[in-house]
Motif scaffolding. Structure first.
Motif, PDB file in Angstrom:
ATOM      1  N   GLY A  79      14.304  32.407 -16.782  1.00 48.91           N
ATOM      2  CA  GLY A  79      12.878  32.531 -17.014  1.00 48.91           C
ATOM      3  C   GLY A  79      12.186  33.343 -15.941  1.00 48.91           C
ATOM      4  O   GLY A  79      11.353  34.219 -16.237  1.00 48.91           O
ATOM      5  N   LEU A  80      12.526  33.092 -14.674  1.00 53.75           N
ATOM      6  CA  LEU A  80      11.924  33.851 -13.579  1.00 53.75           C
ATOM      7  C   LEU A  80      12.340  35.317 -13.621  1.00 53.75           C
ATOM      8  O   LEU A  80      11.521  36.217 -13.386  1.00 53.75           O
ATOM      9  CB  LEU A  80      12.317  33.230 -12.241  1.00 53.75           C
ATOM     10  N   ARG A  81      13.613  35.564 -13.910  1.00 55.97           N
ATOM     11  CA  ARG A  81      14.077  36.952 -13.991  1.00 55.97           C
ATOM     12  C   ARG A  81      13.377  37.691 -15.126  1.00 55.97           C
ATOM     13  O   ARG A  81      13.011  38.871 -14.987  1.00 55.97           O
ATOM     14  CB  ARG A  81      15.596  36.997 -14.183  1.00 55.97           C
ATOM     15  N   SER A  82      13.179  37.020 -16.252  1.00 58.49           N
ATOM     16  CA  SER A  82      12.478  37.647 -17.372  1.00 58.49           C
ATOM     17  C   SER A  82      11.046  38.008 -16.990  1.00 58.49           C
ATOM     18  O   SER A  82      10.564  39.104 -17.285  1.00 58.49           O
ATOM     19  CB  SER A  82      12.485  36.706 -18.581  1.00 58.49           C
ATOM     20  N   LEU A  83      10.350  37.080 -16.320  1.00 49.69           N
ATOM     21  CA  LEU A  83       8.989  37.371 -15.860  1.00 49.69           C
ATOM     22  C   LEU A  83       8.984  38.522 -14.862  1.00 49.69           C
ATOM     23  O   LEU A  83       8.091  39.372 -14.886  1.00 49.69           O
ATOM     24  CB  LEU A  83       8.380  36.126 -15.228  1.00 49.69           C
ATOM     25  N   ALA A  84       9.982  38.541 -13.966  1.00 48.04           N
ATOM     26  CA  ALA A  84      10.057  39.618 -12.980  1.00 48.04           C
ATOM     27  C   ALA A  84      10.252  40.969 -13.645  1.00 48.04           C
ATOM     28  O   ALA A  84       9.659  41.974 -13.237  1.00 48.04           O
ATOM     29  CB  ALA A  84      11.194  39.335 -11.993  1.00 48.04           C
ATOM     30  N   ARG A  85      11.084  41.015 -14.676  1.00 48.15           N
ATOM     31  CA  ARG A  85      11.337  42.275 -15.378  1.00 48.15           C
ATOM     32  C   ARG A  85      10.122  42.748 -16.162  1.00 48.15           C
ATOM     33  O   ARG A  85      10.024  43.932 -16.491  1.00 48.15           O
ATOM     34  CB  ARG A  85      12.544  42.120 -16.295  1.00 48.15           C
ATOM     35  N   ARG A  86       9.201  41.829 -16.450  1.00 50.32           N
ATOM     36  CA  ARG A  86       7.946  42.212 -17.110  1.00 50.32           C
ATOM     37  C   ARG A  86       6.835  42.461 -16.098  1.00 50.32           C
ATOM     38  O   ARG A  86       5.696  42.691 -16.488  1.00 50.32           O
ATOM     39  CB  ARG A  86       7.516  41.112 -18.094  1.00 50.32           C
ATOM     40  N   GLY A  87       7.167  42.373 -14.807  1.00 52.57           N
ATOM     41  CA  GLY A  87       6.188  42.636 -13.775  1.00 52.57           C
ATOM     42  C   GLY A  87       5.202  41.517 -13.550  1.00 52.57           C
ATOM     43  O   GLY A  87       4.154  41.723 -12.928  1.00 52.57           O
ATOM     44  N   GLN A  88       5.524  40.289 -13.998  1.00 56.29           N
ATOM     45  CA  GLN A  88       4.588  39.172 -13.896  1.00 56.29           C
ATOM     46  C   GLN A  88       4.858  38.261 -12.712  1.00 56.29           C
ATOM     47  O   GLN A  88       4.043  37.403 -12.395  1.00 56.29           O
ATOM     48  CB  GLN A  88       4.607  38.370 -15.206  1.00 56.29           C
ATOM     49  N   CYS A  89       6.002  38.414 -12.055  1.00 59.01           N
ATOM     50  CA  CYS A  89       6.270  37.647 -10.839  1.00 59.01           C
ATOM     51  C   CYS A  89       7.352  38.357 -10.034  1.00 59.01           C
ATOM     52  O   CYS A  89       8.026  39.259 -10.533  1.00 59.01           O
ATOM     53  CB  CYS A  89       6.666  36.203 -11.145  1.00 59.01           C
ATOM     54  N   LEU A  90       7.490  37.947  -8.787  1.00 56.47           N
ATOM     55  CA  LEU A  90       8.542  38.463  -7.908  1.00 56.47           C
ATOM     56  C   LEU A  90       9.222  37.243  -7.285  1.00 56.47           C
ATOM     57  O   LEU A  90       8.718  36.675  -6.309  1.00 56.47           O
ATOM     58  CB  LEU A  90       7.980  39.377  -6.812  1.00 56.47           C
ATOM     59  N   PRO A  91      10.339  36.789  -7.844  1.00 63.09           N
ATOM     60  CA  PRO A  91      11.009  35.565  -7.362  1.00 63.09           C
ATOM     61  C   PRO A  91      12.121  35.886  -6.370  1.00 63.09           C
ATOM     62  O   PRO A  91      13.040  36.648  -6.666  1.00 63.09           O
ATOM     63  CB  PRO A  91      11.574  34.965  -8.650  1.00 63.09           C
ATOM     64  N   PHE A  92      12.051  35.284  -5.193  1.00 66.67           N
ATOM     65  CA  PHE A  92      13.008  35.563  -4.135  1.00 66.67           C
ATOM     66  C   PHE A  92      13.659  34.283  -3.616  1.00 66.67           C
ATOM     67  O   PHE A  92      13.047  33.213  -3.626  1.00 66.67           O
ATOM     68  CB  PHE A  92      12.323  36.253  -2.953  1.00 66.67           C
ATOM     69  N   ALA A  93      14.869  34.435  -3.106  1.00 66.11           N
ATOM     70  CA  ALA A  93      15.549  33.382  -2.358  1.00 66.11           C
ATOM     71  C   ALA A  93      15.333  33.626  -0.874  1.00 66.11           C
ATOM     72  O   ALA A  93      15.322  34.776  -0.412  1.00 66.11           O
ATOM     73  CB  ALA A  93      17.038  33.374  -2.672  1.00 66.11           C
ATOM     74  N   ILE A  94      15.147  32.537  -0.117  1.00 67.60           N
ATOM     75  CA  ILE A  94      15.041  32.610   1.333  1.00 67.60           C
ATOM     76  C   ILE A  94      16.427  32.331   1.914  1.00 67.60           C
ATOM     77  O   ILE A  94      17.055  31.318   1.584  1.00 67.60           O
ATOM     78  CB  ILE A  94      14.019  31.588   1.861  1.00 67.60           C
ATOM     79  N   ILE A  95      16.895  33.226   2.768  1.00 72.84           N
ATOM     80  CA  ILE A  95      18.234  33.124   3.348  1.00 72.84           C
ATOM     81  C   ILE A  95      18.100  32.957   4.864  1.00 72.84           C
ATOM     82  O   ILE A  95      17.390  33.727   5.519  1.00 72.84           O
ATOM     83  CB  ILE A  95      19.060  34.394   3.038  1.00 72.84           C
ATOM     84  N   VAL A  96      18.771  31.961   5.407  1.00 77.66           N
ATOM     85  CA  VAL A  96      18.782  31.726   6.850  1.00 77.66           C
ATOM     86  C   VAL A  96      20.230  31.746   7.332  1.00 77.66           C
ATOM     87  O   VAL A  96      21.055  30.962   6.849  1.00 77.66           O
ATOM     88  CB  VAL A  96      18.107  30.392   7.214  1.00 77.66           C
ATOM     89  N   ASP A  97      20.518  32.669   8.248  1.00 78.36           N
ATOM     90  CA  ASP A  97      21.885  32.829   8.763  1.00 78.36           C
ATOM     91  C   ASP A  97      22.903  32.943   7.635  1.00 78.36           C
ATOM     92  O   ASP A  97      23.984  32.350   7.664  1.00 78.36           O
ATOM     93  CB  ASP A  97      22.249  31.664   9.698  1.00 78.36           C
ATOM     94  N   GLY A  98      22.518  33.682   6.609  1.00 81.70           N
ATOM     95  CA  GLY A  98      23.427  33.963   5.497  1.00 81.70           C
ATOM     96  C   GLY A  98      23.500  32.896   4.437  1.00 81.70           C
ATOM     97  O   GLY A  98      24.224  33.064   3.450  1.00 81.70           O
ATOM     98  N   GLN A  99      22.739  31.793   4.589  1.00 82.77           N
ATOM     99  CA  GLN A  99      22.812  30.686   3.641  1.00 82.77           C
ATOM    100  C   GLN A  99      21.485  30.490   2.910  1.00 82.77           C
ATOM    101  O   GLN A  99      20.410  30.620   3.500  1.00 82.77           O
ATOM    102  CB  GLN A  99      23.169  29.388   4.384  1.00 82.77           C
ATOM    103  N   PHE A 100      21.578  30.161   1.626  1.00 81.32           N
ATOM    104  CA  PHE A 100      20.396  29.851   0.825  1.00 81.32           C
ATOM    105  C   PHE A 100      19.635  28.701   1.477  1.00 81.32           C
ATOM    106  O   PHE A 100      20.218  27.660   1.799  1.00 81.32           O
ATOM    107  CB  PHE A 100      20.829  29.465  -0.585  1.00 81.32           C
ATOM    108  N   ALA A 101      18.310  28.892   1.669  1.00 81.18           N
ATOM    109  CA  ALA A 101      17.526  27.866   2.361  1.00 81.18           C
ATOM    110  C   ALA A 101      16.166  27.623   1.725  1.00 81.18           C
ATOM    111  O   ALA A 101      15.339  26.919   2.310  1.00 81.18           O
ATOM    112  CB  ALA A 101      17.331  28.247   3.831  1.00 81.18           C
TER     113      ALA A 101
END
Length: 219
Positions: A79-101
């Motif tokens: 769902g987030l990727r679909s919204l991002a591809r339509r320009g309606q959101c920018l969903p990101f992961a936060i990475i700390v020392d190489g790990q999802f955080a």
């Protein structure tokens, strides 16, 4: 810092993108697009951190275990990727020392003459207080002003959420007012403070401000 020109014909300006890394007290912080294979780390952290997260997040149907289990991530990611591809959101992961955080999302993107959106974020309890959320907000806000063509970013937070209020204040957001009974959170309608920042207010950028204040450095 002036907003860069961007192609109005681009369906999703500013996404995907990789931002950082910045070094803060908790470690090396970067931001990247969310991935399907984040499911395991995403679910593990959110199940472990229920007490840390649930009291601040909008009420949703179903038990926490179900909503944050491994198999609940794929439809959220899609769902987030679909919204991002339509320009309606920018969903990101936060990475700390190489790990999802954690996650940070620019949502409800409105263009035309408004060019506004909101920012929302959460981080693992293991890195709270280490500058991770502040660095992530700085990276993403600088990016959307420079590369996504936005003019204003808003954030709403419960007054009791002292840590998140501190993140926004340190990042240069200004308090605009109080929204009464704004969102259903933890089973009741809760007041939220409204914070905002515009491109004219960031000067040379939020990241450069953190570096000048010696709260971060480029890694």
């Amino acid at each position: 810092m002036q907003a860069a020109t961007y192609n109005l014909e681009t369906r999703h300006p500013g996404w995907p993108a990789r931002l950082g890394p910045l070094r803060v007290a908790a470690g090396e912080v970067s931001v990247r697009p969310i991935r399907l294979r984040d499911a395991g780390d995403w679910s593990r952290i959110r199940l472990r951190d229920r007490e840390h997260l649930e009291r601040w997040e909008p009420t949703a149907p179903g038990p926490w275990q179900d909503r944050n289990g491994f198999w609940s991530w794929p439809p959220q990611w899609m769902g987030l990727r679909s919204l991002a591809r339509r320009g309606q959101c920018l969903p990101f992961a936060i990475i700390v020392d190489g790990q999802f955080a954690g996650q940070i999302t620019i949502g409800n993107v409105i263009r035309a003459s408004l060019r506004s959106a909101w920012v929302g974020y959460w981080v693992s309890s293991t890195v709270v207080g280490g500058g991770v959320a502040t660095a992530s907000v700085a990276l993403v806000v600088d990016h959307v002003f420079a590369s996504a063509g936005l003019h204003r970013i808003e954030a709403t937070v419960r007054p009791e959420n002292v840590a998140s209020v501190r993140v926004l204040t340190k990042s240069g957001f200004r308090k605009e007012g109080l929204f009464r009974r704004y969102l259903d959170v933890a089973g009741d309608w809760r007041d939220h403070l409204c914070f905002a920042i515009t491109v004219e207010e960031i000067g040379d950028g939020l990241v450069n401000r953190l570096i000048a204040e010696r709260r971060a450095e480029w890694a």
